[in-house]
Scaffold this motif. Structure first.
Motif, short mmCIF file in Angstrom:
data_model
loop_
_atom_site.label_atom_id
_atom_site.label_comp_id
_atom_site.label_asym_id
_atom_site.label_seq_id
_atom_site.Cartn_x
_atom_site.Cartn_y
_atom_site.Cartn_z
N ILE A 181 1.11 6.46 -10.59
CA ILE A 181 1.69 6.16 -11.90
C ILE A 181 2.15 4.71 -11.90
O ILE A 181 2.96 4.30 -11.06
CB ILE A 181 2.86 7.10 -12.21
N VAL A 182 1.62 3.93 -12.82
CA VAL A 182 1.92 2.50 -12.89
C VAL A 182 2.52 2.20 -14.25
O VAL A 182 1.96 2.56 -15.29
CB VAL A 182 0.64 1.67 -12.68
N GLY A 237 -12.76 2.07 -5.76
CA GLY A 237 -11.91 2.02 -6.93
C GLY A 237 -12.15 0.79 -7.79
O GLY A 237 -13.04 -0.03 -7.54
N GLU A 238 -11.36 0.68 -8.83
CA GLU A 238 -11.47 -0.43 -9.78
C GLU A 238 -10.18 -1.23 -9.79
O GLU A 238 -9.09 -0.69 -9.91
CB GLU A 238 -11.73 0.13 -11.18
N TRP A 239 -10.33 -2.53 -9.67
CA TRP A 239 -9.17 -3.42 -9.67
C TRP A 239 -8.78 -3.78 -11.10
O TRP A 239 -9.63 -3.97 -11.97
CB TRP A 239 -9.48 -4.70 -8.90
N HIS A 240 -7.47 -3.91 -11.32
CA HIS A 240 -6.93 -4.28 -12.63
C HIS A 240 -6.02 -5.50 -12.45
O HIS A 240 -5.15 -5.50 -11.57
CB HIS A 240 -6.12 -3.13 -13.23
N GLU A 241 -6.21 -6.50 -13.29
CA GLU A 241 -5.37 -7.69 -13.21
C GLU A 241 -4.06 -7.46 -13.95
O GLU A 241 -4.04 -6.94 -15.07
CB GLU A 241 -6.09 -8.89 -13.81
N TYR A 265 -3.98 -4.73 -9.03
CA TYR A 265 -3.71 -3.44 -8.42
C TYR A 265 -4.92 -2.53 -8.57
O TYR A 265 -5.75 -2.69 -9.46
CB TYR A 265 -2.46 -2.78 -9.02
N ARG A 266 -5.00 -1.56 -7.63
CA ARG A 266 -6.08 -0.58 -7.62
C ARG A 266 -5.50 0.80 -7.37
O ARG A 266 -4.66 0.97 -6.47
CB ARG A 266 -7.07 -0.92 -6.50
N THR A 267 -5.87 1.77 -8.17
CA THR A 267 -5.41 3.13 -7.98
C THR A 267 -6.60 4.04 -7.68
O THR A 267 -7.75 3.66 -7.87
CB THR A 267 -4.68 3.66 -9.23
N TYR A 315 0.84 -1.20 0.00
CA TYR A 315 0.00 0.00 0.00
C TYR A 315 0.87 1.24 0.00
O TYR A 315 1.86 1.32 0.73
CB TYR A 315 -0.89 0.01 1.24
N LEU A 316 0.50 2.24 -0.80
CA LEU A 316 1.05 3.58 -0.76
C LEU A 316 -0.10 4.57 -0.83
O LEU A 316 -0.98 4.43 -1.68
CB LEU A 316 1.99 3.84 -1.95
N GLY A 317 -0.08 5.58 0.05
CA GLY A 317 -1.17 6.55 0.02
C GLY A 317 -1.22 7.36 1.29
O GLY A 317 -0.26 7.40 2.06
#
Length: 267
Positions: free
Chosen positions: A252-253, A234-238, A216-218, A7-9
């Protein structure tokens, strides 16, 4: 196998990240949905976080600026199932951080089950976790000196992987390049290895998906995890298999394909 997250935030409690989310890491310890090997993660757990670096006027109220310097992290690790630790809920509710790495463990056969074998591993400002397994890891071609082998914090494939990565970091290699190089080498000499890794310095995260699930989720924060929780945030991305992900607090990913360098592999 294991389940882990980074986690970062904005500063938040460890409980909000690890214990309270529906189908979060806590629940994944006994009911993972996407784990490809093993059915429970009961061989230990650990949480690493970056404490506030100064106690300024806003520290008690949780100023987001506190602890953003990426100093040396703290850890809480046990060699028991996470659900059996009666002290954890109170501890996790009281501790807040802007950067966290946590894991629940299912030990690879032939590895130790002592507390030192539980992720996250730590060197300087870095935290590390490994979700996966390396076949015949004790005979992995790695060109390590006797002193380096004796420095292993635990008898496990995860500890060996971290030693290889941190050796590159000490040489000045960028974290994403260090992780990619080790993953490619190990995958080349151990094709059956599962190498989902997390490395953070409190400011950015390097993650790999190699043989198991990663998402990941941003949004207002960045969360990278073995599998999504069920929170409506948020929305999860595989992340595709055989991929390295580099992310920072700004959300930024970047992703890079990971393919083993078979031509350079040792027999």
């Amino acid at each position: 196998m294991c389940r882990h997250l980074a986690y970062l935030g904005p500063r938040t409690s460890l409980a909000r990240l690890v214990l309270t989310p529906a189908h979060g890491l806590y629940e994944q310890s006994w009911a993972p949905r996407m784990q490809v090997s093993g059915v429970v993660n009961a061989d230990g757990f650990g949480i690493g976080w970056y404490p506030a670096e100064h106690a300024g006027p806003g520290a008690a109220g949780g100023s987001e600026a506190d602890g953003d310097g990426g100093g040396e992290p703290a850890r809480y690790r046990r060699n028991v199932p996470i659900w059996t630790d009666a002290n954890l809920p109170e501890l996790a509710a009281a501790i807040r951080s802007h950067a966290v790495l946590a894991a629940v463990r299912s030990a690879t056969p032939g590895t130790g089950r002592e507390e030192a074998a539980a992720a996250p591993f730590r060197d300087g400002r870095y935290l590390f976790s490994h979700n996966g397994a390396v076949p015949d890891w004790a005979n992995l071609p790695a060109d390590l000196s006797p002193a380096e082998l004796l420095s292993l914090p635990a008898r496990s494939d995860s500890a060996l992987l971290w030693l290889l990565i941190y050796r590159e970091l000490r040489r000045g290699t960028a974290p994403d390049e260090a992780v990619a190089g080790v993953v490619r080498h190990v995958a080349a000499v151990r094709p059956g290895a599962r190498l989902n890794l997390l490395v953070t310095d409190g400011r950015s995260v390097v993650a790999t998906r190699y043989g198991d699930s990663l998402w990941y989720r941003t949004g207002p924060d960045l969360l990278i995890a073995s599998e999504p929780d069920d929170e409506p945030v948020g929305e999860w991305h595989e992340v595709p298999d055989r991929t390295l992900l580099l992310a920072d607090r700004a959300g930024i990913v970047r992703t890079t394909s990971l393919q083993p360098t078979y031509a350079a592999a040792e027999k």
